[in-house]
Design an enzyme around this catalytic site. Structure first.
Site, mmCIF file in Angstrom:
data_model
loop_
_atom_site.group_PDB
_atom_site.id
_atom_site.type_symbol
_atom_site.label_atom_id
_atom_site.label_comp_id
_atom_site.label_asym_id
_atom_site.label_seq_id
_atom_site.Cartn_x
_atom_site.Cartn_y
_atom_site.Cartn_z
ATOM 1 C CD GLU A 1 1.503 9.216 -1.717
ATOM 2 O OE1 GLU A 1 0.798 8.642 -0.886
ATOM 3 O OE2 GLU A 1 1.044 9.695 -2.775
ATOM 4 C CG ASP B 1 0.836 3.322 -6.953
ATOM 5 O OD1 ASP B 1 0.956 4.537 -7.180
ATOM 6 O OD2 ASP B 1 -0.122 2.828 -6.324
HETATM 7 O O1 FUB Z 1 -2.127 4.070 -5.441
HETATM 8 C C1 FUB Z 1 -2.543 4.371 -4.139
HETATM 9 C C2 FUB Z 1 -1.621 5.359 -3.534
HETATM 10 O O2 FUB Z 1 -1.595 6.536 -4.328
HETATM 11 C C3 FUB Z 1 -0.184 4.916 -3.490
HETATM 12 O O3 FUB Z 1 0.081 4.023 -2.470
HETATM 13 C C4 FUB Z 1 0.462 6.232 -3.386
HETATM 14 O O4 FUB Z 1 1.837 6.263 -3.576
HETATM 15 C C5 FUB Z 1 -0.275 7.012 -4.441
HETATM 16 O O5 FUB Z 1 0.207 6.714 -5.723
#
Ligand code: FUB
Length: 321
Positions: A221, A14
């Site tokens: 997301e 991320d």
């Molecule tokens: O790393 C945890 C979660 O997985 C992140 O917040 C999302 O974007 C995905 O990468």
């Protein structure tokens, strides 16, 4: 196309990346081995702390690990899971925004402050009032104000909210219903609270209709916002269809018109990114699970150059390369 694993020494994911004082700072989340089974609630992402990395040569230079800059044990309201964070600079102070589950397993956003981009970051005692869900990107616009984009489905809990209020039962649109939108909110002058109610960020097709819940390119997301040639680029992960896509617009609040795929699926379930310009070139930072042999919760930071065509369209990058 040349790609680089940025930090082979550890599993991180991320990446939120910014240039501060002429140097590139990488704010990743920190993956840990986990004994839980993988599930749609994201229990496999057990991240407990943040490190800061930096470099002055993205494709070839040394990547410095500035060490642990914030951990769950430092945060009074901590439950678990420090997921994707972002950092903004204002008046010489650095503000880290992070999603974390409270003691009731509900995600809210914390703020931690540092005097230097490499931290350490000192957390505020309480989460931002009215904050929810995950995956923030803080964008300073030309009006001098800071805007936070956030939200993520499934384990990111966005389906638990409507009009910024918690629902009694989660609601995930399906089929031809409009997809759940990301959110954007202006931050207060002191950078510590929301200055207004978060608004939905709608991605529309070329006819102006919102992308539907069954569209493989709909928002899921991992939003990021940058500007190129005066246009806003809103990019995001499509989650269960495993792409990074983007949409463009003339207004920071959207709507943004869907344009195409930035990155095709990578090895691993999640895909996530940031985009910056540095020394006249554009870069895509993301992660994949190749070095861990495909374990979706053990991800590695990766980077490559990003190119636009003459009309400002981003050229699609192959995730499996
Ligand atoms: O790393 C945890 C979660 O997985 C992140 O917040 C999302 O974007 C995905 O990468």
């Amino acid at each position: 196309m040349k790609k680089r694993y940025l930090f082979p020494a550890d599993y991180m994911a991320d990446p939120s990346v910014h240039v501060f004082n002429g140097r590139v700072y990488i704010y990743p989340s920190h993956d840990w081995e986990c004994e839980n089974v993988e599930n749609d609630n994201g229990d496999q992402y057990v991240m407990k702390d943040y490190h800061v990395l930096s470099t002055d040569d993205i494709m070839n230079g040394e990547v410095v690990d500035h060490g642990k800059v914030l951990g769950l044990e430092d945060i009074p309201w901590a439950g678990r899971q420090l997921w994707d964070c972002d950092v903004a600079e204002k008046d010489g102070k650095y503000y880290m925004y992070f999603p974390m589950k409270d003691k009731n397993d509900v995600f809210h956003h914390g703020v931690a402050i540092a005097d230097r981009p490499e931290g350490p970051f000192i957390p505020q005692p309480d989460p931002i009032r009215g904050s929810y869900s995950i995956d923030m990107c803080v964008f300073k616009d030309d009006d001098g104000e800071y805007y936070m984009y956030f939200g993520g489905l499934w384990g990111g809990q966005l389906q638990r909210y409507k009009d910024n209020k918690a629902l009694e039962e989660p609601y995930l649109p399906s089929g031809k219903e409009p997809a759940l939108p990301s959110r954007v909110v202006r931050l207060s002058k002191d950078m510590l609270q929301f200055a207004e109610e978060p608004r939905p960020v709608v991605v529309v097709d070329k006819e102006g209709k919102p992308l539907t819940a069954d569209d493989p390119h709909r928002f899921f997301e991992a939003q990021w916002v940058h500007k190129y040639n005066g246009k806003y680029y809103f990019s995001y992960s499509t989650g269960d269809t495993h792409m990074l896509c983007y949409a463009t617009g003339d207004n920071r609040f959207g709507p943004f018109t869907y344009q195409g795929v930035i990155l095709t699926p990578v090895v691993g379930w999640t895909t996530h990114h940031s985009i910056i310009e540095y020394k006249g070139k554009w870069y895509l930072f993301h992660h994949d699970s190749v070095p861990s042999g495909g374990k979706s919760w053990l991800r590695s930071l990766k980077v490559c150059e990003l190119e636009y065509d003459a009309e400002g369209h981003i050229k699609t990058i192959e995730g499996m390369d």
